[in-house]
Design an enzyme around this catalytic site. Structure first.
Site, PDB file in Angstrom:
ATOM      1  NE  ARG A  99      -3.443   1.826   2.799  1.00 25.67           N
ATOM      2  CZ  ARG A  99      -5.246   1.623   2.899  1.00 25.67           C
ATOM      3  NH1 ARG A  99      -5.470   1.404   1.457  1.00 25.67           N
ATOM      4  NH2 ARG A  99      -5.607   3.190   3.201  1.00 25.67           N
ATOM      5  CB  CYS A 259     -13.938   2.842  -0.925  1.00 28.37           C
ATOM      6  SG  CYS A 259     -13.219   4.095  -1.104  1.00 28.37           S
ATOM      7  NE  ARG A 287     -10.492  -4.752  -0.030  1.00 29.07           N
ATOM      8  CZ  ARG A 287      -9.390  -3.099   0.050  1.00 29.07           C
ATOM      9  NH1 ARG A 287     -10.123  -1.934   0.446  1.00 29.07           N
ATOM     10  NH2 ARG A 287      -7.805  -3.033   0.365  1.00 29.07           N
TER      11      ARG A 287
END
Length: 304
Positions: A99, A259, A287
């Site tokens: 990420r 989201c 997810r």
């Protein structure tokens, strides 16, 4: 699949295969309980996270694997380059979930690593989120080629991933953003080219009055982590694009998507996001299942 660096890297067949696998793993979790036995996954995060970090860690555990969390802000950059980090992590781990602030960092990691790399969010794309969103819509509405989705807000990484994903499954996606906040023109053109082959359609507008009736409305926060926009300008530009009950009714939308994290009273009203038609928790749950499907496919590819 060797890596998943952007949603647009997938073919329509790969996207549909991932959705089918995610559904199968979700329905029959015990059949996959030892799939990652003896495998270790590095979770390398430059940006804070709730859903991504927690869902990957839990999902890897459910597949029988082990994960380790690494605070990339203290590892990459001045201390050592992403290429060295990627090359070293590949020595000890079977995949890297990253990420990052910049897509360039992700590409550098992947180029240096001999193991699969997963984009868990970059400034350009958020493929794990888009796959979970498609899985959620499929569960609610069935055949994705018959689904009409409307995205309202910033043409950001989530929007880019949704464009590519919608195109790959032949979905109708209409995007409306304030002037100056449209999605990346090159990525839009690529998605429209794919949609032309799959029977889908991707359109962009800047006026809410141009929107057609839709099955679901999707929005995202107006301020993404790492952006350096003037808050007064953003609030002024985005204020007319708030998702509220009146807009949902006008568009005939039964479902709302986000989201997360969400800011009630800003991009969406509380009565919409907390209402009966909200899918945000289903998206968050999915997810885990979508990401497990990604890991299974990548480990398969690495073994092959």
């Amino acid at each position: 699949m060797n890596d998943l660096l952007a949603m647009g890297d997938l073919s329509p067949q790969q996207t549909n295969d991932l959705l089918q696998l995610a559904h199968t793993i979700k329905q029959r979790p015990t059949a996959w309980a030892n799939y990652l036995q003896g495998k270790s996954i590095a979770l390398l995060f430059e940006k804070p996270s709730l859903r991504t970090r927690a869902s990957f860690a839990a999902g890897i555990n459910r597949l029988g694997g082990h994960s380790i969390y690494l605070d990339a802000q203290n590892l990459m950059g001045e201390r050592e380059p992403a290429s060295d980090v990627g090359a070293n992590l590949a020595l000890w781990h079977d995949a890297i979930v990253a990420r990052v602030y910049s897509q360039a960092t992700l590409n550098e990691l992947a180029a240096a690593s001999g193991k699969p790399v997963v984009n868990a969010l970059s400034d350009i794309c958020h493929p794990c989120q888009a796959l979970a969103d498609l899985l959620t819509l499929q569960e609610q509405l069935g055949d994705l080629s018959q689904v009409h989705l409307t995205y309202i807000g910033d043409g950001n990484n989530v929007c880019h991933a949704l464009m590519a994903g919608a195109a790959q499954v032949g979905m109708q996606l209409q995007i409306v953003t304030p002037e100056g906040y449209a999605p990346n023109a090159e990525l839009l053109a690529e998605a429209q080219e794919v949609a032309a082959k799959t029977g889908g359609a991707i359109g962009v507008a800047h006026n809410l009055n141009e929107l057609q009736q839709t099955d679901a409305v999707y929005t995202d926060t107006w301020f993404s982590m790492g952006q350096t926009r003037d808050s007064n300008d953003v609030m002024h530009d985005f204020a007319p694009f708030q998702v509220n009950s009146d807009l949902m009714k006008r568009l005939g939308a039964k479902h709302f998507m986000h989201c997360l994290p969400a800011y009630r009273g800003r991009e969406v009203t509380a009565e919409v996001i907390d209402g009966a038609g909200s899918l945000v928790l289903q998206q968050a749950e999915n997810r885990l299942h979508a990401q497990n499907a990604i890991l299974v496919k990548l480990i398969e590819g690495a073994a092959a």
